[in-house]
Write a protein that holds these residues in place. Structure first.
Motif, PDB file in Angstrom:
ATOM      1  N   LEU A 125       6.006  14.290   1.435  1.00 38.64           N
ATOM      2  CA  LEU A 125       5.543  13.142   2.001  1.00 38.64           C
ATOM      3  C   LEU A 125       6.224  12.010   1.073  1.00 38.64           C
ATOM      4  CD1 LEU A 125       3.960  12.067   4.398  1.00 38.64           C
ATOM      5  CD2 LEU A 125       2.052  12.015   2.948  1.00 38.64           C
ATOM      6  N   ALA A 126       6.644  10.820   1.743  1.00 41.78           N
ATOM      7  CA  ALA A 126       7.317   9.841   0.979  1.00 41.78           C
ATOM      8  C   ALA A 126       7.232   8.584   1.907  1.00 41.78           C
ATOM      9  CB  ALA A 126       8.738  10.054   0.342  1.00 41.78           C
ATOM     10  N   TYR A 127       7.094   7.468   1.342  1.00 40.30           N
ATOM     11  CA  TYR A 127       7.276   6.122   1.860  1.00 40.30           C
ATOM     12  C   TYR A 127       7.936   5.107   0.733  1.00 40.30           C
ATOM     13  CZ  TYR A 127       3.202   7.550   4.791  1.00 40.30           C
ATOM     14  OH  TYR A 127       2.517   8.241   5.758  1.00 40.30           O
ATOM     15  N   GLU A 128       8.363   4.043   1.421  1.00 40.65           N
ATOM     16  CA  GLU A 128       8.929   2.895   0.868  1.00 40.65           C
ATOM     17  C   GLU A 128       8.395   1.581   1.247  1.00 40.65           C
ATOM     18  OE1 GLU A 128      13.180   3.125   1.272  1.00 40.65           O
ATOM     19  OE2 GLU A 128      13.373   4.620   0.028  1.00 40.65           O
ATOM     20  N   LEU A 129       8.159   0.679   0.159  1.00 41.22           N
ATOM     21  CA  LEU A 129       7.589  -0.617   0.511  1.00 41.22           C
ATOM     22  C   LEU A 129       8.642  -1.394   0.282  1.00 41.22           C
ATOM     23  CD1 LEU A 129       4.288  -0.391  -1.320  1.00 41.22           C
ATOM     24  CD2 LEU A 129       4.622   0.012   1.099  1.00 41.22           C
ATOM     25  N   HIS A 130       9.000  -2.373   1.290  1.00 47.00           N
ATOM     26  CA  HIS A 130      10.083  -3.582   1.103  1.00 47.00           C
ATOM     27  C   HIS A 130       9.413  -4.969   1.365  1.00 47.00           C
ATOM     28  CE1 HIS A 130      13.661  -0.515   2.252  1.00 47.00           C
ATOM     29  NE2 HIS A 130      12.767  -0.218   1.651  1.00 47.00           N
ATOM     30  N   GLY A 131      10.068  -5.680   0.542  1.00 49.13           N
ATOM     31  CA  GLY A 131       9.312  -7.150   0.785  1.00 49.13           C
ATOM     32  C   GLY A 131      10.045  -8.150  -0.086  1.00 49.13           C
ATOM     33  N   ASP A 132      10.069  -9.510  -0.085  1.00 48.87           N
ATOM     34  CA  ASP A 132      10.696 -10.552  -0.844  1.00 48.87           C
ATOM     35  C   ASP A 132      10.308 -10.344  -2.375  1.00 48.87           C
ATOM     36  OD1 ASP A 132      11.424 -11.492   1.501  1.00 48.87           O
ATOM     37  OD2 ASP A 132       9.797 -13.244   1.610  1.00 48.87           O
ATOM     38  N   ALA A 133      11.474 -10.283  -2.967  1.00 55.38           N
ATOM     39  CA  ALA A 133      11.518  -9.875  -4.413  1.00 55.38           C
ATOM     40  C   ALA A 133      10.601 -10.807  -5.143  1.00 55.38           C
ATOM     41  CB  ALA A 133      12.940 -10.204  -4.728  1.00 55.38           C
ATOM     42  N   GLN A 134      10.341 -12.144  -4.874  1.00 55.37           N
ATOM     43  CA  GLN A 134       9.530 -12.859  -5.402  1.00 55.37           C
ATOM     44  C   GLN A 134       8.207 -12.663  -5.420  1.00 55.37           C
ATOM     45  OE1 GLN A 134       8.592 -16.930  -3.886  1.00 55.37           O
ATOM     46  NE2 GLN A 134       9.422 -16.234  -1.714  1.00 55.37           N
ATOM     47  N   TYR A 135       7.560 -11.555  -4.678  1.00 49.57           N
ATOM     48  CA  TYR A 135       6.149 -10.955  -4.836  1.00 49.57           C
ATOM     49  C   TYR A 135       6.259  -9.546  -5.000  1.00 49.57           C
ATOM     50  CZ  TYR A 135       5.651 -15.106  -1.882  1.00 49.57           C
ATOM     51  OH  TYR A 135       5.638 -16.245  -1.271  1.00 49.57           O
ATOM     52  N   GLY A 136       7.278  -9.226  -5.758  1.00 46.22           N
ATOM     53  CA  GLY A 136       7.542  -7.663  -5.856  1.00 46.22           C
ATOM     54  C   GLY A 136       6.504  -7.280  -7.027  1.00 46.22           C
ATOM     55  N   ARG A 137       6.128  -7.816  -8.253  1.00 51.46           N
ATOM     56  CA  ARG A 137       5.261  -7.436  -9.115  1.00 51.46           C
ATOM     57  C   ARG A 137       3.917  -7.445  -8.644  1.00 51.46           C
ATOM     58  NH1 ARG A 137       7.020  -8.962 -15.306  1.00 51.46           N
ATOM     59  NH2 ARG A 137       8.993  -8.848 -15.243  1.00 51.46           N
ATOM     60  N   VAL A 138       3.601  -8.451  -7.617  1.00 49.08           N
ATOM     61  CA  VAL A 138       2.166  -8.610  -7.286  1.00 49.08           C
ATOM     62  C   VAL A 138       1.860  -7.179  -6.323  1.00 49.08           C
ATOM     63  CG1 VAL A 138       0.682  -9.688  -5.573  1.00 49.08           C
ATOM     64  CG2 VAL A 138       2.246 -10.907  -7.116  1.00 49.08           C
ATOM     65  N   VAL A 139       2.956  -6.846  -5.507  1.00 44.87           N
ATOM     66  CA  VAL A 139       2.684  -5.455  -4.746  1.00 44.87           C
ATOM     67  C   VAL A 139       2.617  -4.299  -5.722  1.00 44.87           C
ATOM     68  CG1 VAL A 139       3.837  -4.092  -3.140  1.00 44.87           C
ATOM     69  CG2 VAL A 139       3.822  -6.444  -2.803  1.00 44.87           C
ATOM     70  N   TYR A 140       3.676  -4.407  -6.581  1.00 45.35           N
ATOM     71  CA  TYR A 140       3.622  -3.096  -7.672  1.00 45.35           C
ATOM     72  C   TYR A 140       2.355  -2.919  -8.344  1.00 45.35           C
ATOM     73  CZ  TYR A 140       5.457  -0.231 -11.287  1.00 45.35           C
ATOM     74  OH  TYR A 140       5.557   0.699 -12.396  1.00 45.35           O
ATOM     75  N   ASN A 141       1.789  -3.996  -8.777  1.00 39.07           N
ATOM     76  CA  ASN A 141       0.698  -3.847  -9.498  1.00 39.07           C
ATOM     77  C   ASN A 141      -0.648  -3.500  -8.867  1.00 39.07           C
ATOM     78  OD1 ASN A 141       1.794  -4.534 -12.088  1.00 39.07           O
ATOM     79  ND2 ASN A 141       1.375  -6.738 -11.851  1.00 39.07           N
ATOM     80  N   ARG A 142      -0.599  -4.018  -7.508  1.00 44.38           N
ATOM     81  CA  ARG A 142      -1.510  -3.565  -6.606  1.00 44.38           C
ATOM     82  C   ARG A 142      -1.680  -2.211  -6.258  1.00 44.38           C
ATOM     83  NH1 ARG A 142      -6.200  -2.221  -5.383  1.00 44.38           N
ATOM     84  NH2 ARG A 142      -6.752  -2.256  -3.365  1.00 44.38           N
ATOM     85  N   VAL A 143      -0.411  -1.448  -6.067  1.00 41.46           N
ATOM     86  CA  VAL A 143      -0.256   0.031  -5.579  1.00 41.46           C
ATOM     87  C   VAL A 143      -0.689   0.509  -7.042  1.00 41.46           C
ATOM     88  CG1 VAL A 143       1.209   1.700  -5.415  1.00 41.46           C
ATOM     89  CG2 VAL A 143       1.496  -0.437  -4.024  1.00 41.46           C
ATOM     90  N   LEU A 144      -0.268   0.186  -8.284  1.00 37.25           N
ATOM     91  CA  LEU A 144      -0.648   0.984  -9.321  1.00 37.25           C
ATOM     92  C   LEU A 144      -2.148   0.988  -9.503  1.00 37.25           C
ATOM     93  CD1 LEU A 144       1.670  -0.303 -12.309  1.00 37.25           C
ATOM     94  CD2 LEU A 144       1.476   2.055 -11.361  1.00 37.25           C
ATOM     95  N   GLU A 145      -2.887  -0.172  -9.330  1.00 36.43           N
ATOM     96  CA  GLU A 145      -4.314  -0.210  -9.401  1.00 36.43           C
ATOM     97  C   GLU A 145      -4.871   0.708  -8.522  1.00 36.43           C
ATOM     98  OE1 GLU A 145      -7.991  -3.628  -8.916  1.00 36.43           O
ATOM     99  OE2 GLU A 145      -5.650  -4.175  -8.226  1.00 36.43           O
ATOM    100  N   ALA A 146      -4.421   0.659  -7.152  1.00 36.15           N
ATOM    101  CA  ALA A 146      -5.151   1.423  -6.093  1.00 36.15           C
ATOM    102  C   ALA A 146      -4.832   3.046  -6.470  1.00 36.15           C
ATOM    103  CB  ALA A 146      -4.568   1.122  -4.690  1.00 36.15           C
ATOM    104  N   GLY A 147      -3.490   3.356  -6.934  1.00 34.02           N
ATOM    105  CA  GLY A 147      -3.239   4.567  -7.094  1.00 34.02           C
ATOM    106  C   GLY A 147      -3.766   5.352  -8.517  1.00 34.02           C
ATOM    107  N   LYS A 148      -4.400   4.436  -9.373  1.00 34.61           N
ATOM    108  CA  LYS A 148      -4.758   5.175 -10.606  1.00 34.61           C
ATOM    109  C   LYS A 148      -5.911   6.106 -10.285  1.00 34.61           C
ATOM    110  CE  LYS A 148      -6.420   3.828 -15.294  1.00 34.61           C
ATOM    111  NZ  LYS A 148      -6.708   2.611 -16.033  1.00 34.61           N
ATOM    112  N   PRO A 149      -6.909   6.084  -9.352  1.00 33.03           N
ATOM    113  CA  PRO A 149      -7.967   7.061  -9.451  1.00 33.03           C
ATOM    114  C   PRO A 149      -7.514   8.000  -8.656  1.00 33.03           C
ATOM    115  CG  PRO A 149      -8.433   5.005  -8.053  1.00 33.03           C
ATOM    116  CD  PRO A 149      -7.358   4.802  -8.943  1.00 33.03           C
ATOM    117  N   LEU A 150      -6.422   8.009  -8.097  1.00 32.38           N
ATOM    118  CA  LEU A 150      -5.581   9.013  -7.052  1.00 32.38           C
ATOM    119  C   LEU A 150      -4.704   9.826  -7.924  1.00 32.38           C
ATOM    120  CD1 LEU A 150      -5.612   7.238  -3.692  1.00 32.38           C
ATOM    121  CD2 LEU A 150      -7.417   8.873  -4.184  1.00 32.38           C
ATOM    122  N   GLY A 151      -4.447   9.510  -9.094  1.00 34.01           N
ATOM    123  CA  GLY A 151      -3.525  10.270  -9.804  1.00 34.01           C
ATOM    124  C   GLY A 151      -2.066   9.739  -9.795  1.00 34.01           C
TER     125      GLY A 151
END
Length: 457
Positions: free
Chosen positions: A201-227
C-alpha cells in the motif's frame, strides 16, 4: 561525528531547497545534481523493512521532473506518442505512461495524472522527454515545466493510509489504486495519490514546493506513534527489483541517450549532466544498445492499447502478438555468491566485487548500469540487471528479460558475473515469480480492512 565545518557546509546546501530538511544526526549524504540527499537515516536493513511491516516517508525524488500540458490538443498529442489507452482515463485517475520510438523501445515513462478534461500532469524522468517531443510540434495546447516548483513525498507500507489520515485529519479510504484527489495537511492543499513502486500500500503527496517542509514535518509528527520511518536514497533504490518495477538506469536505459543529441544537450543545459552519462558494467559488455528494452520485455504489455495510432505501434503489435522475451525474477545461488566473497581472501585475481546490498548507482563518470549475460547450456538467453541483496527474503535477486521458452518458474540458468576481460564467475540462478514481492500488493488491497480513526466512525 560530523565535524562542525562539514556540518555547516551540508546545512548550507539545503538553504535553497525547501523540500529536504537537514538532519544533523545523519552521518552520510549523497550528491544528486545540485542538492545532497540523506544516504541512510538508521541503516538499510532497518529501512527496507518499513514498507513490509510499517511505513516509510521518502523525499529522495525531490526535485522531481514535472511537466503539465493543458489545452484542446492535449489528448491528441498524448495519444500520438503514448502507448496508453485514453478511452478509459477519467479525471482523478493516474496511469503509468510509456513513450516509445519507431522500434518500440522505451524512450521514457512515468506517472501521468488526469487533472481535468484537457489537463494532464507528468512526473518522473519520462516527463522530460514527453515535453521535449511536444516542443518540436505545433499543438493547440500549452506545456509547462514545473520541475522544482512542486514537492512530492512518498508514504508507503501497510500503515501508510493511517498515517496520512492522521496528518490530514480526514478519512481518505475512498481513494482507490491509481486514483487521486485533493485534501489538505497542516492547512496546505495537497493532491493525495494512491500509487507507488513499493509493491505494498502506497501513497504520494504533491503540492507547492514552498509548503513542502510544513507538510513533511506534519506527516512525520503524525506518523511517529504509528512507527513511520524515514528512508534514505540507498534504501529507496532497493524496492524496484524486489517489487517488480523496472527502473531507468537500475534496469535499463533509454535510446535517446544515443539517438537524440538535442535532448541530451537540453539535459546538460538544465544541469542534468549525470543522466546523460551511463557507465556500462557487467558481462554484457560496453554496448549501451544492449540495455534498451521494449515495454513487453519490461513486463508492461498490459499498458499497451492499439485503439489509437502512436509512435512505435507497428513494432509493438508484432512484439505483443509474438513476444520474444518476458520479465522474470532470478534468485541467485548463495554458495556461488559466497565463493565470490571468498576470492577476496585467496591469492590471485579475485572476482568482481558484489556490493551489498546494491551496487553504487554513480561513479566518477556517470550513472552505472550493470547488465549481465544469462546463459543456458552456454547460449545467451537473457539479460540480468538490478541485482540486489534482499534482506527481507535473505536472497540475492535480479530482474531478467529472458527468452520466452526459458521463462518457466524453476528453470535453472547461469548469470555470468564480471566485466569482459576480467576473471568471470558463473553464478547459478533460478527463474522465479515476477514480481517477487507478491503479498499484500497495493493494487489488490481492500483498504476497508484498514481501521479508520475513531473520529471518523
Amino acid at each position: 561525528m560530523i565535524k562542525e565545518d562539514s556540518a555547516n557546509m551540508i546545512e548550507k546546501s539545503f538553504d535553497h531547497h525547501p523540500l529536504i530538511p537537514y538532519d544533523p544526526s545523519v552521518m552520510i549524504y549523497i550528491s544528486a545534481g545540485d542538492v545532497v540527499l540523506p544516504y541512510e537515516y538508521t541503516n538499510w536493513m532497518d529501512e527496507v523493512e518499513s514498507w513490509k511491516d510499517g511505513a516509510y516517508i521518502s523525499h529522495s525524488l525531490n526535485p522531481q521532473p514535472t511537466w503539465r500540458i493543458k489545452g484542446p490538443d492535449a489528448i491528441k498529442y498524448l495519444s500520438s506518442v503514448l502507448v496508453n489507452n485514453f478511452e478509459k482515463f477519467p479525471i482523478g485517475t493516474a496511469k503509468h505512461a510509456i513513450m516509445c520510438n519507431e522500434k518500440g523501445l522505451n524512450m521514457g515513462d512515468g506517472v501521468m495524472l488526469r487533472l481535468d478534461e484537457d489537463e494532464f500532469l507528468f512526473y518522473e524522468m519520462g516527463a522530460l522527454y514527453i515535453a521535449h517531443v511536444f516542443e518540436q510540434g505545433n499543438w493547440n495546447a500549452v506545456g509547462e515545466d514545473l520541475t522544482g516548483t512542486k514537492f512530492m513525498y512518498q508514504i508507503a507500507g501497510p500503515r501508510s493510509l493511517e498515517i496520512i489520515e492522521a496528518a490530514a485529519g480526514k478519512d481518505l479510504h475512498d481513494i482507490r489504486f491509481l486514483h487521486h484527489r485533493k485534501s489538505s495537511i497542516a492547512g496546505v492543499e495537497v493532491n493525495v495519490i494512491r500509487v507507488g513502486m513499493a509493491g505494498s500500500l502506497a501513497y504520494e503527496l504533491h503540492g507547492d514546493a514552498q509548503y513542502g517542509r510544513v507538510v513533511y514535518n506534519r506527516v512525520l509528527e503524525a506518523g511517529k506513534p504509528l512507527g513511520l520511518k524515514r528512508i534514505g536514497f540507498r534504501s529507496y533504490l532497493m524496492n524496484h527489483t524486489e517489487d517488480g518495477f523496472p527502473q531507468f538506469v537500475i534496469h535499463f536505459t533509454h535510446p535517446w541517450i544515443v539517438e537524440d543529441e538535442n535532448f541530451v544537450a537540453k539535459l546538460k543545459k538544465r544541469g542534468d549532466v549525470i543522466r546523460c552519462n551511463t557507465v556500462c558494467r557487467g558481462s554484457m559488455g560496453p554496448d549501451i544498445r544492449l540495455r534498451f528494452c521494449n515495454p513487453v520485455e519490461l513486463g508492461w504489455a498490459n499498458r499497451i492499447s492499439f485503439n489509437h495510432d502512436f509512435v512505435g505501434r507497428a513494432a509493438l503489435e508484432k512484439e505483443v502478438a509474438n513476444p520474444r522475451r518476458k520479465m522474470v525474477t532470478l534468485v541467485w545461488n548463495a554458495e556461488d555468491i559466497l565463493d565470490i566473497y571468498a576470492s577476496k581472501f585467496k591469492p590471485g585475481e579475485p572476482y568482481a566485487n558484489i556490493d551489498t546490498p546494491i551496487h553504487n548507482l554513480y561513479d566518477g563518470n556517470g550513472m552505472t548500469l550493470f547488465a549481465d549475460q544469462v546463459l543456458k547450456n552456454g547460449k545467451l538467453i537473457g539479460i540480468s540487471s538490478g541485482r540486489l541483496y534482499s534482506y527481507h527474503f535473505r536472497q540475492m535477486l535480479s530482474l531478467c528479460t529472458i527468452d520466452v521458452e526459458h521463462s518457466d518458474i524453476g528453470n535453472e540458468v547461469i548469470v555470468l558475473w564480471g566485466d569482459p576481460g576480467t576473471k568471470q564467475k558463473e553464478i547459478r540462478a533460478t527463474v522465479s515469480r515476477f514480481p517477487y514481492f507478491n503479498e499484500n500488493r497495493n493494487e489488490n488491497i481492500d483498504v476497508n480492512t484498514i481501521p479508520r480513526l475513531a473520529k471518523y466512525k
